[in-house]
Write a protein that holds these residues in place. Structure first.
Motif, PDB file in Angstrom:
ATOM      1  N   VAL A   1      25.985 -32.431  18.812  1.00  0.00           N
ATOM      2  CA  VAL A   1      26.262 -32.487  17.369  1.00  0.00           C
ATOM      3  C   VAL A   1      26.669 -33.877  16.897  1.00  0.00           C
ATOM      4  N   THR A   2      26.857 -34.805  17.849  1.00  0.00           N
ATOM      5  CA  THR A   2      27.237 -36.172  17.505  1.00  0.00           C
ATOM      6  C   THR A   2      25.990 -37.008  17.215  1.00  0.00           C
ATOM      7  N   LYS A   3      26.059 -37.812  16.145  1.00  0.00           N
ATOM      8  CA  LYS A   3      24.955 -38.711  15.805  1.00  0.00           C
ATOM      9  C   LYS A   3      24.816 -39.797  16.876  1.00  0.00           C
ATOM     10  N   PRO A   4      23.599 -40.319  17.077  1.00  0.00           N
ATOM     11  CA  PRO A   4      23.446 -41.470  17.966  1.00  0.00           C
ATOM     12  C   PRO A   4      24.361 -42.605  17.479  1.00  0.00           C
ATOM     13  N   GLY A   5      25.095 -43.203  18.399  1.00  0.00           N
ATOM     14  CA  GLY A   5      26.048 -44.245  18.047  1.00  0.00           C
ATOM     15  C   GLY A   5      27.413 -43.698  17.638  1.00  0.00           C
ATOM     16  N   GLY A   6      27.515 -42.379  17.533  1.00  0.00           N
ATOM     17  CA  GLY A   6      28.772 -41.754  17.143  1.00  0.00           C
ATOM     18  C   GLY A   6      29.718 -41.605  18.330  1.00  0.00           C
ATOM     19  N   TYR A   7      30.911 -41.152  18.034  1.00  0.00           N
ATOM     20  CA  TYR A   7      31.975 -41.076  19.033  1.00  0.00           C
ATOM     21  C   TYR A   7      32.411 -39.646  19.305  1.00  0.00           C
ATOM     22  N   VAL A   8      32.770 -39.396  20.574  1.00  0.00           N
ATOM     23  CA  VAL A   8      33.346 -38.126  20.979  1.00  0.00           C
ATOM     24  C   VAL A   8      34.696 -38.452  21.627  1.00  0.00           C
ATOM     25  N   CYS A   9      35.758 -37.887  21.070  1.00  0.00           N
ATOM     26  CA  CYS A   9      37.104 -38.099  21.591  1.00  0.00           C
ATOM     27  C   CYS A   9      37.635 -36.756  22.080  1.00  0.00           C
ATOM     28  N   MET A  10      38.132 -36.731  23.316  1.00  0.00           N
ATOM     29  CA  MET A  10      38.603 -35.495  23.941  1.00  0.00           C
ATOM     30  C   MET A  10      39.941 -35.761  24.618  1.00  0.00           C
ATOM     31  N   THR A  11      40.758 -34.729  24.718  1.00  0.00           N
ATOM     32  CA  THR A  11      42.004 -34.849  25.467  1.00  0.00           C
ATOM     33  C   THR A  11      42.145 -33.660  26.409  1.00  0.00           C
ATOM     34  N   THR A  12      42.878 -33.879  27.480  1.00  0.00           N
ATOM     35  CA  THR A  12      43.238 -32.788  28.382  1.00  0.00           C
ATOM     36  C   THR A  12      44.553 -33.123  29.064  1.00  0.00           C
ATOM     37  N   ARG A  13      45.211 -32.104  29.527  1.00  0.00           N
ATOM     38  CA  ARG A  13      46.442 -32.300  30.293  1.00  0.00           C
ATOM     39  C   ARG A  13      46.080 -32.776  31.701  1.00  0.00           C
ATOM     40  N   ALA A  14      47.002 -33.508  32.324  1.00  0.00           N
ATOM     41  CA  ALA A  14      46.774 -33.996  33.684  1.00  0.00           C
ATOM     42  C   ALA A  14      47.885 -33.520  34.622  1.00  0.00           C
ATOM     43  N   ASN A  15      48.522 -32.435  34.258  1.00  0.00           N
ATOM     44  CA  ASN A  15      49.581 -31.891  35.109  1.00  0.00           C
ATOM     45  C   ASN A  15      48.978 -31.042  36.222  1.00  0.00           C
ATOM     46  N   ALA A  16      49.817 -30.618  37.144  1.00  0.00           N
ATOM     47  CA  ALA A  16      49.350 -29.885  38.324  1.00  0.00           C
ATOM     48  C   ALA A  16      48.588 -28.612  37.963  1.00  0.00           C
TER      49      ALA A  16
ATOM     50  N   ASP B   1      57.753 -22.822  32.912  1.00  0.00           N
ATOM     51  CA  ASP B   1      58.976 -22.753  33.716  1.00  0.00           C
ATOM     52  C   ASP B   1      58.893 -23.658  34.944  1.00  0.00           C
ATOM     53  N   GLN B   2      57.691 -24.016  35.379  1.00  0.00           N
ATOM     54  CA  GLN B   2      57.506 -24.824  36.576  1.00  0.00           C
ATOM     55  C   GLN B   2      57.666 -26.327  36.312  1.00  0.00           C
ATOM     56  N   GLU B   3      57.715 -26.726  35.048  1.00  0.00           N
ATOM     57  CA  GLU B   3      57.781 -28.147  34.717  1.00  0.00           C
ATOM     58  C   GLU B   3      58.893 -28.394  33.705  1.00  0.00           C
ATOM     59  N   SER B   4      59.361 -29.636  33.690  1.00  0.00           N
ATOM     60  CA  SER B   4      60.376 -30.006  32.714  1.00  0.00           C
ATOM     61  C   SER B   4      60.069 -31.402  32.194  1.00  0.00           C
ATOM     62  N   GLY B   5      60.695 -31.754  31.121  1.00  0.00           N
ATOM     63  CA  GLY B   5      60.455 -33.066  30.533  1.00  0.00           C
ATOM     64  C   GLY B   5      59.080 -33.119  29.880  1.00  0.00           C
ATOM     65  N   TYR B   6      58.324 -34.152  30.228  1.00  0.00           N
ATOM     66  CA  TYR B   6      56.989 -34.333  29.669  1.00  0.00           C
ATOM     67  C   TYR B   6      55.939 -34.294  30.773  1.00  0.00           C
ATOM     68  N   ILE B   7      54.755 -33.839  30.436  1.00  0.00           N
ATOM     69  CA  ILE B   7      53.654 -33.797  31.397  1.00  0.00           C
ATOM     70  C   ILE B   7      52.634 -34.884  31.051  1.00  0.00           C
ATOM     71  N   PRO B   8      51.825 -35.302  32.023  1.00  0.00           N
ATOM     72  CA  PRO B   8      50.808 -36.323  31.767  1.00  0.00           C
ATOM     73  C   PRO B   8      49.571 -35.734  31.085  1.00  0.00           C
ATOM     74  N   GLY B   9      48.803 -36.617  30.466  1.00  0.00           N
ATOM     75  CA  GLY B   9      47.555 -36.215  29.821  1.00  0.00           C
ATOM     76  C   GLY B   9      46.584 -37.375  29.766  1.00  0.00           C
ATOM     77  N   VAL B  10      45.371 -37.086  29.318  1.00  0.00           N
ATOM     78  CA  VAL B  10      44.317 -38.097  29.281  1.00  0.00           C
ATOM     79  C   VAL B  10      43.570 -38.015  27.959  1.00  0.00           C
ATOM     80  N   VAL B  11      43.232 -39.175  27.397  1.00  0.00           N
ATOM     81  CA  VAL B  11      42.368 -39.277  26.226  1.00  0.00           C
ATOM     82  C   VAL B  11      41.070 -39.928  26.695  1.00  0.00           C
ATOM     83  N   TYR B  12      39.951 -39.282  26.400  1.00  0.00           N
ATOM     84  CA  TYR B  12      38.627 -39.811  26.732  1.00  0.00           C
ATOM     85  C   TYR B  12      37.926 -40.159  25.426  1.00  0.00           C
ATOM     86  N   LEU B  13      37.368 -41.358  25.342  1.00  0.00           N
ATOM     87  CA  LEU B  13      36.582 -41.740  24.174  1.00  0.00           C
ATOM     88  C   LEU B  13      35.225 -42.231  24.651  1.00  0.00           C
TER      89      LEU B  13
END
Length: 120
Positions: free
Chosen positions: A37-52, A91-103
């Motif tokens: 659905v993205t035009k040629p030359g367009g951008y796709v930005c995605m995120t996901t968690r990187a925790n266990a 319950d298995q994690e505390s504080g902040y978890i890691p994540g990733v942004v893909y562009l």
């Protein structure tokens, strides 16, 4: 414009999916739809968690992204790994978890024939 499964293909300059690419939510197969659905030359930005608890999903996601890049369907603009991504809620994690942004930027010369050949 051509249609594909009820959606206009090559319709959007930018496509964004945030907070949905994880276990039990959106399957990794959606990445191919985002490309379509993205035009040629367009951008796709995605995120996901990187925790266990999301590690296997992240690996599966990257196993979809990588071949598309290798086939020339898009190029990676950046991949940003963030240690303090979001507040942990399990319950298995505390504080902040890691994540990733893909562009990624969809290649101007990429064709749907290339895409279809890669997915056979």
């Amino acid at each position: 414009m051509r249609h594909w499964t009820g959606r206009l293909i090559e319709s959007y300059d930018a496509v964004l999916i945030v907070g949905a690419l994880s276990v039990g939510q959106v399957p990794c197969s959606v990445i191919r739809e985002l490309w379509q659905v993205t035009k040629p030359g367009g951008y796709v930005c995605m995120t996901t968690r990187a925790n266990a608890s999301n590690r296997e999903y992240k690996e599966e996601l990257e196993s979809v992204l990588r071949p598309m890049e290798q086939a020339g369907l898009w190029s990676r603009v950046t991949v940003l790994e963030e240690d303090l991504w979001e507040k942990a809620v399990s319950d298995q994690e505390s504080g902040y978890i890691p994540g990733v942004v893909y562009l990624y930027r969809k290649s101007v010369g990429a064709t749907h024939e290339q895409f279809n050949a890669m997915n056979q």
